[in-house]
Write an enzyme that holds these catalytic residues in place. Sequence first.
Site, PDB file in Angstrom:
ATOM      1  N   GLY A 141      11.621   5.387   0.502  1.00  0.00           N
ATOM      2  CA  GLY A 141      13.049   5.152   0.500  1.00  0.00           C
ATOM      3  C   GLY A 141      13.446   4.084   1.501  1.00  0.00           C
ATOM      4  N   TYR A 142      12.682   4.000   2.586  1.00  0.00           N
ATOM      5  CA  TYR A 142      13.007   3.057   3.661  1.00  0.00           C
ATOM      6  C   TYR A 142      12.584   1.633   3.317  1.00  0.00           C
ATOM      7  CZ  TYR A 142       8.221   4.258   3.834  1.00  0.00           C
ATOM      8  OH  TYR A 142       6.938   4.481   3.428  1.00  0.00           O
ATOM      9  N   GLY A 143      11.610   1.468   2.380  1.00  0.00           N
ATOM     10  CA  GLY A 143      11.087   0.137   2.086  1.00  0.00           C
ATOM     11  C   GLY A 143       9.608   0.215   1.787  1.00  0.00           C
ATOM     12  N   ASP A 158      10.239  14.194  10.847  1.00  0.00           N
ATOM     13  CA  ASP A 158       9.871  13.965   9.449  1.00  0.00           C
ATOM     14  C   ASP A 158       8.366  14.128   9.251  1.00  0.00           C
ATOM     15  OD1 ASP A 158      10.289  13.484   6.794  1.00  0.00           O
ATOM     16  OD2 ASP A 158      10.472  11.310   6.988  1.00  0.00           O
ATOM     17  N   ILE A 172       0.829  -1.206   0.000  1.00  0.00           N
ATOM     18  CA  ILE A 172       0.000   0.000   0.000  1.00  0.00           C
ATOM     19  C   ILE A 172       0.858   1.247   0.000  1.00  0.00           C
ATOM     20  CG2 ILE A 172      -2.108  -0.967   0.989  1.00  0.00           C
ATOM     21  CD1 ILE A 172      -1.138  -0.037   3.722  1.00  0.00           C
TER      22      ILE A 172
END
Length: 588
Positions: free
Chosen positions: A291-293, A410, A287
């Site tokens: 950048g992290y996954g 963030d 979904i």
Amino acid sequence: MSFHYLFFLFFFILAFFPFCFAQNGSIPCPLNFTVLRPAFSNRPPQLNPSADCHFIVQGLRLVLSDYLKRTGSFVPPSNASESCWQSYQSLLPNLDIRSSCGFQTAWISQGCMNLTTRADFEASVPTTTLNDVASNCNQSLGGSACASCTRSLASLQVLYNTNNSVANVSDCTAYPFIYAAAVPNYLGPTDEATAICLFSIELNDSSNGEGKKKGVNWGVIIGVGVGLAVFIVLSWFFYRKHRDSRKKIRNLELGGLGMISESSNLVKFTFDEIKEATRNFSIDNIIGRGGYGNVYRGYLSDGSEVALKRFKNCSAAGDADFKHEVEVIASVRHVNLVALRGYCTATTPFEGHQRIIVCDLMKNGSLYDHLFGPTKARLSWSIRRKIALGMARGLAYLHHGAQPTIIHRDIKASNILLDDMFEAKVADFGLAKFTPEGMTHLSTRVAGTMGYVAPEYALYGQLTDRSDVYSFGIVLLELLSGKKALTVSNGNQPSVVADWAWSLVKKEKALDVIEDGMPELGPPEVVEKYVLIAVLCSHPELQCRPSMDQVVKMLETEVSVPSIPARPIPLVAHIDDICRANSAGCSY
Ligand SMILES: *[C@@H]1O[C@H](CO)[C@@H](O)[C@H](O)[C@H]1NC(C)=O
Ligand SMILES: *[C@@H]1O[C@H](CO)[C@@H](O)[C@H](O)[C@H]1NC(C)=O
Ligand SMILES: *[C@@H]1O[C@H](CO)[C@@H](O)[C@H](O)[C@H]1NC(C)=O
Ligand SMILES: *[C@@H]1O[C@H](CO)[C@@H](O)[C@H](O)[C@H]1NC(C)=O
Ligand SMILES: *[C@@H]1O[C@H](CO)[C@@H](O)[C@H](O)[C@H]1NC(C)=O
Ligand SMILES: *[C@@H]1O[C@H](CO)[C@@H](O)[C@H](O)[C@H]1NC(C)=O
Ligand SMILES: *[C@@H]1O[C@H](CO)[C@@H](O)[C@H](O)[C@H]1NC(C)=O
Ligand SMILES: *[C@@H]1O[C@H](CO)[C@@H](O)[C@H](O)[C@H]1NC(C)=O
């Protein structure tokens, strides 16, 4: 006549007092659910079932602990289970507990294995472990005392088959906690510190702003806010001096790690459970990508729907840190924060090291989807207003309610999630640091997203709660204007929403910031106030920004917005801006 009358009376009673008859052959509930009343009255009336089943289970454990303290039994007799669910139900009129959470009636009186009394339990574990628990848990469980108690409980817990990792009303996992609060702890489960430490339940009035009775002392807030900022800045400089300059920055905002309780309700999932939940990380379940996954949708074995975030490029070396951060994050609970359910770390032969966190799934996706996604429907003013308030409350809780203070770092539209009632939930707090190195557009030290990062943090790495306030201001501007934080078009100068909004406010055209055609627009003075707050929050000088507590206060009360100090030359300046810029200071 009398016969008919009696008949009528009988049906009348049957219709109006169904509960008198529903308890066929069962006995009144011996559990005292009244102790939970304050905890539930702090919560909004319309609960979100998937988010709150966990909370409901924790509440039940607390009540069972109170029962154990009074009677020496862990669970009520089975002929009381129906009436006990009904007592619990009366606290939550808007949610059918059993059907929403999938609890079976009998579970409430099924203990762990065949242990039903305190004596059974004590006989089943070594005396040395019990003594250890007695010495660590028989004190007020605030601060570091909580961690030493839960640590000794962890050793008690491994003695049990904790196979059922899913929240279960009758699981063995909870027995040590129920026992510790009821027996060794002299204050008992209804003590505020005990309830928070062992059950993550706040019995006292929570500090989430709305329910506060007393007016907040403005001076104290500013004092505390400035003090906090100064403290954070000072300690940051101190820290910088002492660290090896090559090492990447450590997690300053979670500095007081020693004081964190090891969270009692965080589930450690096995990799197999995660694979089952996501149908072996099926592409159909994705979904979100970042950048992290990837983020996956999944179903746990209790049927609840969750979001699973799988981090890329991890190494087993950071696992201890990761586990600790996750525990801290899980201990922070608020209606406007996404609740963390659990996590998983594992090493697999083909996919390498894995780190996954499991959160409640938010049905309405992210604010980004609604503002900039393909969906055409525009959010109405009242929904936007609700989202603005929710974001502000969630962040105010991270800054001023959580122990220790958490700086998000963030905040952006894609990190503001919306549940089925459009209640805003801030996601990913405390996790920005797990972004793989080199994935941010800025220096490796700064975690954040272009367009949302406060100038002082981007330029000097100076991180305070006011950096979050800046990012909040930017998201609020996006929410009001429907324009992205940063628009870069070919060849032209990038357009920064904060600079654009300030230029309109300066010309006294604040209402022009509002997106064209927003449905059901509110009264102009309220709408304008929101614009002014957003512009104030996104002020380039950090000392000009309000604290999140002040923001919540301005949004939800009549408190007016202070006049906005002139801005220094914008980072992306046109030459005429530079000529006109004056350098008035910030006056509050
Ligand atoms: C009580 O009533 C429920 C239905 O309302 C029924 O399922 C249950 O078997 C009854 N129990 C007894 C003891 O009669
Ligand atoms: C239940 O708990 C409340 C609040 O702690 C207390 O006032 C009340 O006396 C208790 N009732 C029983 C029956 O123990
Ligand atoms: C309910 O169960 C308890 C123990 O299981 C028993 O002592 C009690 O008599 C039962 N009460 C009724 C009304 O059946
Ligand atoms: C629990 O049941 C097991 C067998 O299933 C038995 O060995 C044990 O003694 C029982 N424990 C208690 C406290 O009754
Ligand atoms: C957990 O349960 C499964 C079957 O349900 C069993 O095979 C496994 O050995 C159990 N694990 C533990 C630690 O008891
Ligand atoms: C909850 O516990 C009961 C009794 O031990 C068990 O039968 C049931 O399968 C458990 N449910 C889950 C979802 O683990
Ligand atoms: C716990 O401490 C209280 C007072 O501090 C003491 O009276 C009580 O006996 C202690 N209980 C245990 C189980 O050690
Ligand atoms: C709530 O907390 C305050 C101090 O923070 C304490 O004095 C008060 O007794 C608590 N009330 C309850 C009901 O726990």
